[in-house]
Design a protein around this motif. Sequence first.
Motif, PDB file in Angstrom:
ATOM      1  N   THR A 143       0.835  -1.192   0.000  1.00  0.00           N
ATOM      2  CA  THR A 143       0.000   0.000   0.000  1.00  0.00           C
ATOM      3  C   THR A 143       0.874   1.247   0.000  1.00  0.00           C
ATOM      4  OG1 THR A 143      -1.759  -1.130   1.202  1.00  0.00           O
ATOM      5  CG2 THR A 143      -1.765   1.272   1.289  1.00  0.00           C
ATOM      6  N   ILE A 144       0.560   2.158  -0.905  1.00  0.00           N
ATOM      7  CA  ILE A 144       1.249   3.445  -0.972  1.00  0.00           C
ATOM      8  C   ILE A 144       0.422   4.506  -0.248  1.00  0.00           C
ATOM      9  CG2 ILE A 144       2.041   5.296  -2.506  1.00  0.00           C
ATOM     10  CD1 ILE A 144       2.544   3.096  -4.630  1.00  0.00           C
ATOM     11  N   MET A 145      -0.882   4.531  -0.507  1.00  0.00           N
ATOM     12  CA  MET A 145      -1.736   5.562   0.064  1.00  0.00           C
ATOM     13  C   MET A 145      -3.171   5.063   0.139  1.00  0.00           C
ATOM     14  SD  MET A 145      -2.000   9.409  -1.431  1.00  0.00           S
ATOM     15  CE  MET A 145      -2.753  10.738  -0.552  1.00  0.00           C
ATOM     16  N   THR A 146      -3.879   5.456   1.185  1.00  0.00           N
ATOM     17  CA  THR A 146      -5.292   5.134   1.340  1.00  0.00           C
ATOM     18  C   THR A 146      -6.067   6.437   1.491  1.00  0.00           C
ATOM     19  OG1 THR A 146      -4.784   3.047   2.441  1.00  0.00           O
ATOM     20  CG2 THR A 146      -6.999   3.910   2.739  1.00  0.00           C
ATOM     21  N   VAL A 147      -7.171   6.550   0.747  1.00  0.00           N
ATOM     22  CA  VAL A 147      -8.022   7.731   0.792  1.00  0.00           C
ATOM     23  C   VAL A 147      -9.449   7.272   1.033  1.00  0.00           C
ATOM     24  CG1 VAL A 147      -8.917   9.666  -0.560  1.00  0.00           C
ATOM     25  CG2 VAL A 147      -6.531   9.020  -0.778  1.00  0.00           C
ATOM     26  N   TRP A 148     -10.147   7.948   1.927  1.00  0.00           N
ATOM     27  CA  TRP A 148     -11.544   7.632   2.210  1.00  0.00           C
ATOM     28  C   TRP A 148     -12.427   8.545   1.373  1.00  0.00           C
ATOM     29  CZ3 TRP A 148     -12.901   3.896   5.883  1.00  0.00           C
ATOM     30  CH2 TRP A 148     -11.826   3.367   6.596  1.00  0.00           C
ATOM     31  N   PRO A 149     -13.435   8.004   0.696  1.00  0.00           N
ATOM     32  CA  PRO A 149     -14.337   8.884  -0.061  1.00  0.00           C
ATOM     33  C   PRO A 149     -15.125   9.780   0.884  1.00  0.00           C
ATOM     34  CG  PRO A 149     -15.146   6.621  -0.085  1.00  0.00           C
ATOM     35  CD  PRO A 149     -13.823   6.605   0.610  1.00  0.00           C
ATOM     36  N   SER A 150     -15.381  10.983   0.446  1.00  0.00           N
ATOM     37  CA  SER A 150     -16.158  11.906   1.268  1.00  0.00           C
ATOM     38  C   SER A 150     -17.647  11.653   1.038  1.00  0.00           C
ATOM     39  CB  SER A 150     -15.811  13.356   0.913  1.00  0.00           C
ATOM     40  OG  SER A 150     -16.425  13.728  -0.293  1.00  0.00           O
ATOM     41  N   ILE A 151     -18.464  12.349   1.788  1.00  0.00           N
ATOM     42  CA  ILE A 151     -19.909  12.239   1.611  1.00  0.00           C
ATOM     43  C   ILE A 151     -20.309  12.758   0.222  1.00  0.00           C
ATOM     44  CG2 ILE A 151     -20.438  14.478   2.658  1.00  0.00           C
ATOM     45  CD1 ILE A 151     -22.911  13.069   3.944  1.00  0.00           C
ATOM     46  N   ALA A 152     -19.413  13.498  -0.432  1.00  0.00           N
ATOM     47  CA  ALA A 152     -19.662  14.010  -1.782  1.00  0.00           C
ATOM     48  C   ALA A 152     -19.706  12.891  -2.818  1.00  0.00           C
ATOM     49  CB  ALA A 152     -18.595  15.023  -2.167  1.00  0.00           C
ATOM     50  N   ALA A 153     -19.401  11.664  -2.414  1.00  0.00           N
ATOM     51  CA  ALA A 153     -19.515  10.520  -3.327  1.00  0.00           C
ATOM     52  C   ALA A 153     -20.962  10.074  -3.476  1.00  0.00           C
ATOM     53  CB  ALA A 153     -18.667   9.350  -2.821  1.00  0.00           C
ATOM     54  N   THR A 154     -21.840  10.543  -2.586  1.00  0.00           N
ATOM     55  CA  THR A 154     -23.241  10.122  -2.599  1.00  0.00           C
ATOM     56  C   THR A 154     -24.135  11.230  -3.146  1.00  0.00           C
ATOM     57  OG1 THR A 154     -23.709  10.966  -0.371  1.00  0.00           O
ATOM     58  CG2 THR A 154     -22.830   8.708  -0.534  1.00  0.00           C
ATOM     59  N   GLY A 155     -25.298  10.850  -3.604  1.00  0.00           N
ATOM     60  CA  GLY A 155     -26.269  11.819  -4.107  1.00  0.00           C
ATOM     61  C   GLY A 155     -26.714  12.792  -3.030  1.00  0.00           C
ATOM     62  N   ILE A 156     -27.000  12.272  -1.847  1.00  0.00           N
ATOM     63  CA  ILE A 156     -27.425  13.143  -0.742  1.00  0.00           C
ATOM     64  C   ILE A 156     -26.305  14.099  -0.354  1.00  0.00           C
ATOM     65  CG2 ILE A 156     -26.833  11.484   1.082  1.00  0.00           C
ATOM     66  CD1 ILE A 156     -29.864  13.701   1.354  1.00  0.00           C
ATOM     67  N   GLY A 157     -25.070  13.632  -0.391  1.00  0.00           N
ATOM     68  CA  GLY A 157     -23.930  14.490  -0.069  1.00  0.00           C
ATOM     69  C   GLY A 157     -23.772  15.621  -1.071  1.00  0.00           C
ATOM     70  N   ARG A 158     -23.922  15.306  -2.361  1.00  0.00           N
ATOM     71  CA  ARG A 158     -23.822  16.345  -3.389  1.00  0.00           C
ATOM     72  C   ARG A 158     -24.977  17.346  -3.268  1.00  0.00           C
ATOM     73  NH1 ARG A 158     -22.284  11.749  -6.126  1.00  0.00           N
ATOM     74  NH2 ARG A 158     -24.316  11.546  -7.129  1.00  0.00           N
ATOM     75  N   PHE A 159     -26.187  16.852  -2.953  1.00  0.00           N
ATOM     76  CA  PHE A 159     -27.338  17.731  -2.763  1.00  0.00           C
ATOM     77  C   PHE A 159     -27.082  18.686  -1.596  1.00  0.00           C
ATOM     78  CE2 PHE A 159     -31.355  18.507  -0.466  1.00  0.00           C
ATOM     79  CZ  PHE A 159     -32.005  19.277  -1.410  1.00  0.00           C
ATOM     80  N   LEU A 160     -26.608  18.133  -0.473  1.00  0.00           N
ATOM     81  CA  LEU A 160     -26.309  18.973   0.685  1.00  0.00           C
ATOM     82  C   LEU A 160     -25.180  19.954   0.373  1.00  0.00           C
ATOM     83  CD1 LEU A 160     -26.587  16.338   3.557  1.00  0.00           C
ATOM     84  CD2 LEU A 160     -28.140  18.247   3.104  1.00  0.00           C
ATOM     85  N   GLY A 161     -24.184  19.530  -0.385  1.00  0.00           N
ATOM     86  CA  GLY A 161     -23.086  20.415  -0.776  1.00  0.00           C
ATOM     87  C   GLY A 161     -23.575  21.614  -1.556  1.00  0.00           C
ATOM     88  N   GLN A 162     -24.591  21.415  -2.404  1.00  0.00           N
ATOM     89  CA  GLN A 162     -25.169  22.538  -3.144  1.00  0.00           C
ATOM     90  C   GLN A 162     -25.879  23.503  -2.194  1.00  0.00           C
ATOM     91  OE1 GLN A 162     -27.518  20.342  -6.040  1.00  0.00           O
ATOM     92  NE2 GLN A 162     -26.028  20.794  -7.634  1.00  0.00           N
ATOM     93  N   LEU A 163     -26.565  22.947  -1.199  1.00  0.00           N
ATOM     94  CA  LEU A 163     -27.238  23.799  -0.218  1.00  0.00           C
ATOM     95  C   LEU A 163     -26.225  24.548   0.646  1.00  0.00           C
ATOM     96  CD1 LEU A 163     -30.155  21.491   1.027  1.00  0.00           C
ATOM     97  CD2 LEU A 163     -30.272  23.362  -0.642  1.00  0.00           C
ATOM     98  N   TYR A 164     -25.177  23.859   1.067  1.00  0.00           N
ATOM     99  CA  TYR A 164     -24.160  24.482   1.918  1.00  0.00           C
ATOM    100  C   TYR A 164     -23.426  25.618   1.200  1.00  0.00           C
ATOM    101  CZ  TYR A 164     -24.551  20.155   4.727  1.00  0.00           C
ATOM    102  OH  TYR A 164     -25.001  19.101   5.474  1.00  0.00           O
ATOM    103  N   ALA A 165     -23.384  25.558  -0.113  1.00  0.00           N
ATOM    104  CA  ALA A 165     -22.661  26.561  -0.896  1.00  0.00           C
ATOM    105  C   ALA A 165     -23.467  27.844  -1.106  1.00  0.00           C
ATOM    106  CB  ALA A 165     -22.253  25.965  -2.245  1.00  0.00           C
ATOM    107  N   ILE A 166     -24.699  27.894  -0.650  1.00  0.00           N
ATOM    108  CA  ILE A 166     -25.508  29.115  -0.799  1.00  0.00           C
ATOM    109  C   ILE A 166     -24.846  30.221   0.010  1.00  0.00           C
ATOM    110  CG2 ILE A 166     -27.748  30.194  -0.376  1.00  0.00           C
ATOM    111  CD1 ILE A 166     -29.019  27.400  -0.752  1.00  0.00           C
ATOM    112  N   ASP A 167     -24.444  31.263  -0.689  1.00  0.00           N
ATOM    113  CA  ASP A 167     -23.616  32.312  -0.098  1.00  0.00           C
ATOM    114  C   ASP A 167     -24.417  33.545   0.309  1.00  0.00           C
ATOM    115  OD1 ASP A 167     -21.094  32.877   0.772  1.00  0.00           O
ATOM    116  OD2 ASP A 167     -20.420  33.777  -1.115  1.00  0.00           O
ATOM    117  N   LEU A 168     -25.710  33.422   0.416  1.00  0.00           N
ATOM    118  CA  LEU A 168     -26.584  34.535   0.757  1.00  0.00           C
ATOM    119  C   LEU A 168     -26.448  34.861   2.237  1.00  0.00           C
ATOM    120  CD1 LEU A 168     -28.624  35.960  -1.124  1.00  0.00           C
ATOM    121  CD2 LEU A 168     -30.406  34.673   0.030  1.00  0.00           C
TER     122      LEU A 168
END
Length: 185
Positions: A23-48
């Motif tokens: 093993t050289i390196m291990t990386v854990w996928p973030s919640i952004a790998a899931t549909g719900i994670g991407r949906f929440l990421g769009q909401l979190y990015a609201i800069d208002l």
Amino acid sequence: MPAVLEPPSPIAGVSPPELKETTIMTVWPSIAATGIGRFLGQLYAIDLGVSVFTVGNLIALLSIPIVLPLILGKFAVDFLAGVPILGLPFLPLKGSVQRYILTNRRVLIAEGLIPQPTQYVDLDRFDSIEVVVQPGQAWYPAGDLIFRKGNTETFRLAGVRRPETFRQTIMKARNGYVGVKKIMD
């Protein structure tokens, strides 16, 4: 193929690939790998809003009770699935804990508390890696790594945190592997 990968060597990846997979390196996928994670990421990015008091930050704060069980729950499910008899209801959900592992031979997706390889691509089966940031992944910051051989997609890793860093590490390992393989052939 060993069921469990060898632990990292003292110097990452310094082991001839012909002798053993390291093993050289291990990386854990973030919640952004899931549909719900991407949906929440769009909401979190609201800069208002003003300064740190934005709509996105308020949504992030309010969603902690929802997101925390999503993240920690997959570890609990894999643990419970391993309990004899009592874990039977959890068996269909087993394998929800994933990680991406770069070795001196391949890039793989491993599942379970004790990593079991499920999918992989050999280091000589791609010649480029493209980083694609889907909507909702930029907030984390994360992106998908798309492995290509010419124009053909050969493999994909979803929701990789800091994808450019992992991409560069993979390409360095690949170039070393392919270079040595060329000399040996």
